[in-house]
Design a protein around this motif. Sequence first.
Motif, PDB file in Angstrom:
ATOM      1  N   SER A 163      13.111  39.940 105.519  1.00 16.98           N
ATOM      2  CA  SER A 163      13.282  38.784 104.642  1.00 16.98           C
ATOM      3  C   SER A 163      12.896  39.127 103.206  1.00 16.98           C
ATOM      4  O   SER A 163      13.490  38.613 102.247  1.00 16.98           O
ATOM      5  CB  SER A 163      12.444  37.610 105.152  1.00 16.98           C
ATOM      6  OG  SER A 163      12.970  37.113 106.371  1.00 16.98           O
ATOM      7  N   MET A 164      11.919  40.011 103.057  1.00 18.77           N
ATOM      8  CA  MET A 164      11.546  40.468 101.718  1.00 18.77           C
ATOM      9  C   MET A 164      12.721  41.191 101.063  1.00 18.77           C
ATOM     10  O   MET A 164      12.976  41.034  99.860  1.00 18.77           O
ATOM     11  CB  MET A 164      10.334  41.397 101.796  1.00 18.77           C
ATOM     12  CG  MET A 164       9.651  41.639 100.471  1.00 18.77           C
ATOM     13  SD  MET A 164       8.543  40.308 100.007  1.00 18.77           S
ATOM     14  CE  MET A 164       7.267  40.508 101.265  1.00 18.77           C
ATOM     15  N   SER A 165      13.452  41.966 101.847  1.00 16.19           N
ATOM     16  CA  SER A 165      14.624  42.667 101.327  1.00 16.19           C
ATOM     17  C   SER A 165      15.708  41.685 100.900  1.00 16.19           C
ATOM     18  O   SER A 165      16.406  41.902  99.901  1.00 16.19           O
ATOM     19  CB  SER A 165      15.179  43.631 102.376  1.00 16.19           C
ATOM     20  OG  SER A 165      14.237  44.643 102.691  1.00 16.19           O
ATOM     21  N   VAL A 166      15.850  40.596 101.662  1.00 17.35           N
ATOM     22  CA  VAL A 166      16.817  39.558 101.294  1.00 17.35           C
ATOM     23  C   VAL A 166      16.420  38.923  99.965  1.00 17.35           C
ATOM     24  O   VAL A 166      17.253  38.759  99.060  1.00 17.35           O
ATOM     25  CB  VAL A 166      16.917  38.488 102.395  1.00 17.35           C
ATOM     26  CG1 VAL A 166      17.777  37.308 101.929  1.00 17.35           C
ATOM     27  CG2 VAL A 166      17.499  39.088 103.670  1.00 17.35           C
ATOM     28  N   LEU A 167      15.151  38.568  99.827  1.00 18.18           N
ATOM     29  CA  LEU A 167      14.661  37.973  98.586  1.00 18.18           C
ATOM     30  C   LEU A 167      14.871  38.925  97.410  1.00 18.18           C
ATOM     31  O   LEU A 167      15.356  38.524  96.339  1.00 18.18           O
ATOM     32  CB  LEU A 167      13.181  37.621  98.722  1.00 18.18           C
ATOM     33  CG  LEU A 167      12.468  37.133  97.451  1.00 18.18           C
ATOM     34  CD1 LEU A 167      13.115  35.864  96.912  1.00 18.18           C
ATOM     35  CD2 LEU A 167      10.981  36.913  97.734  1.00 18.18           C
ATOM     36  N   ASP A 168      14.525  40.179  97.598  1.00 15.53           N
ATOM     37  CA  ASP A 168      14.669  41.169  96.533  1.00 15.53           C
ATOM     38  C   ASP A 168      16.126  41.290  96.107  1.00 15.53           C
ATOM     39  O   ASP A 168      16.439  41.308  94.903  1.00 15.53           O
ATOM     40  CB  ASP A 168      14.144  42.524  97.016  1.00 15.53           C
ATOM     41  CG  ASP A 168      14.307  43.615  95.967  1.00 15.53           C
ATOM     42  OD1 ASP A 168      13.754  43.456  94.869  1.00 15.53           O
ATOM     43  OD2 ASP A 168      14.991  44.617  96.252  1.00 15.53           O
ATOM     44  N   GLY A 169      17.021  41.354  97.069  1.00 16.71           N
ATOM     45  CA  GLY A 169      18.439  41.475  96.744  1.00 16.71           C
ATOM     46  C   GLY A 169      18.971  40.271  95.983  1.00 16.71           C
ATOM     47  O   GLY A 169      19.698  40.419  94.999  1.00 16.71           O
ATOM     48  N   LEU A 170      18.593  39.087  96.412  1.00 14.76           N
ATOM     49  CA  LEU A 170      19.071  37.877  95.740  1.00 14.76           C
ATOM     50  C   LEU A 170      18.529  37.782  94.316  1.00 14.76           C
ATOM     51  O   LEU A 170      19.241  37.350  93.404  1.00 14.76           O
ATOM     52  CB  LEU A 170      18.661  36.645  96.554  1.00 14.76           C
ATOM     53  CG  LEU A 170      19.376  36.485  97.906  1.00 14.76           C
ATOM     54  CD1 LEU A 170      18.738  35.359  98.715  1.00 14.76           C
ATOM     55  CD2 LEU A 170      20.869  36.218  97.702  1.00 14.76           C
ATOM     56  N   MET A 171      17.268  38.186  94.116  1.00 13.52           N
ATOM     57  CA  MET A 171      16.716  38.144  92.764  1.00 13.52           C
ATOM     58  C   MET A 171      17.403  39.148  91.845  1.00 13.52           C
ATOM     59  O   MET A 171      17.401  38.971  90.625  1.00 13.52           O
ATOM     60  CB  MET A 171      15.200  38.402  92.798  1.00 13.52           C
ATOM     61  CG  MET A 171      14.401  37.252  93.372  1.00 13.52           C
ATOM     62  SD  MET A 171      12.627  37.365  93.021  1.00 13.52           S
ATOM     63  CE  MET A 171      12.217  38.936  93.770  1.00 13.52           C
ATOM     64  N   ARG A 172      17.977  40.187  92.419  1.00 15.44           N
ATOM     65  CA  ARG A 172      18.699  41.177  91.618  1.00 15.44           C
ATOM     66  C   ARG A 172      20.177  40.838  91.485  1.00 15.44           C
ATOM     67  O   ARG A 172      20.965  41.636  90.985  1.00 15.44           O
ATOM     68  CB  ARG A 172      18.517  42.572  92.223  1.00 15.44           C
ATOM     69  CG  ARG A 172      17.117  43.110  92.043  1.00 15.44           C
ATOM     70  CD  ARG A 172      16.968  44.556  92.436  1.00 15.44           C
ATOM     71  NE  ARG A 172      17.035  44.785  93.873  1.00 15.44           N
ATOM     72  CZ  ARG A 172      18.014  45.415  94.500  1.00 15.44           C
ATOM     73  NH1 ARG A 172      19.046  45.890  93.810  1.00 15.44           N
ATOM     74  NH2 ARG A 172      17.996  45.584  95.802  1.00 15.44           N
ATOM     75  N   GLY A 173      20.557  39.634  91.928  1.00 13.06           N
ATOM     76  CA  GLY A 173      21.917  39.157  91.743  1.00 13.06           C
ATOM     77  C   GLY A 173      22.923  39.651  92.758  1.00 13.06           C
ATOM     78  O   GLY A 173      24.141  39.527  92.541  1.00 13.06           O
ATOM     79  N   ARG A 174      22.465  40.170  93.870  1.00 13.64           N
ATOM     80  CA  ARG A 174      23.387  40.679  94.880  1.00 13.64           C
ATOM     81  C   ARG A 174      23.916  39.534  95.742  1.00 13.64           C
ATOM     82  O   ARG A 174      23.272  38.512  95.927  1.00 13.64           O
ATOM     83  CB  ARG A 174      22.698  41.723  95.758  1.00 13.64           C
ATOM     84  CG  ARG A 174      22.047  42.851  94.972  1.00 13.64           C
ATOM     85  CD  ARG A 174      21.757  44.035  95.849  1.00 13.64           C
ATOM     86  NE  ARG A 174      22.986  44.698  96.265  1.00 13.64           N
ATOM     87  CZ  ARG A 174      23.103  45.436  97.367  1.00 13.64           C
ATOM     88  NH1 ARG A 174      22.072  45.579  98.178  1.00 13.64           N
ATOM     89  NH2 ARG A 174      24.238  46.014  97.665  1.00 13.64           N
TER      90      ARG A 174
END
Length: 212
Positions: A163-174
């Motif tokens: 879930s941390m990876s999901v959050l990180d990706g979304l914050m980077r605009g992915r």
Amino acid sequence: MKADPSVTLIGDLVGSRRTKDRGVVHGRLEQALAAVNEAYAPPVPLRVTVGDEFQGIFASLGAAIAATLRLRVALLPDVDVRQGIGWGRVLVLSEAPRVEDGPGWWAARAAIETVEAYERKAPLRAVRTAYVAADDEPGPDPALVNAALMGRDHLVSSLSQRSMSVLDGLMRGRQQQEIAEDLHISPSAVSQRIRADGIGVLLAADELVRAV
């Protein structure tokens, strides 16, 4: 003329001395700081000072709060980070090398000490960020800011690595599809994590706080 208050940030890594390869950890920290500097262009860029400690000055409180979230997510799960945000005047004592002092930095240091005090209390152990304003500087209400930081940090601490990876990706605009492919899960599983794990709430709160 009295200088305007600045938004200062001091951070340090938690438990980095217990890691097997401190060089790798330091490299990740440098990379995370560079990414935040590129994204937010702080007036005084984040830089490593001594050991595992770093500091910088931001143009707004919202930018500093957003930066603390991105730094923490970039470093987890291998190493965590405590961060103190200060509000107050900053005095430049010399330019080369740059040496700063003043209530803004004292406030950020007091905020770090507040986080260290949280760590000694089981109910607050997940909180990694605090905000302190210098006594003589009117600014955003510390109680409201710290309430938001507490809720945010608790949610982040409860996230699984995926879930941390999901959050990180979304914050980077992915896009969710891209994130799903990287994690070898379905797009619907990504959507479910966003809803069930509070990721959507974190993102909405992050967007609101950036305007502060």
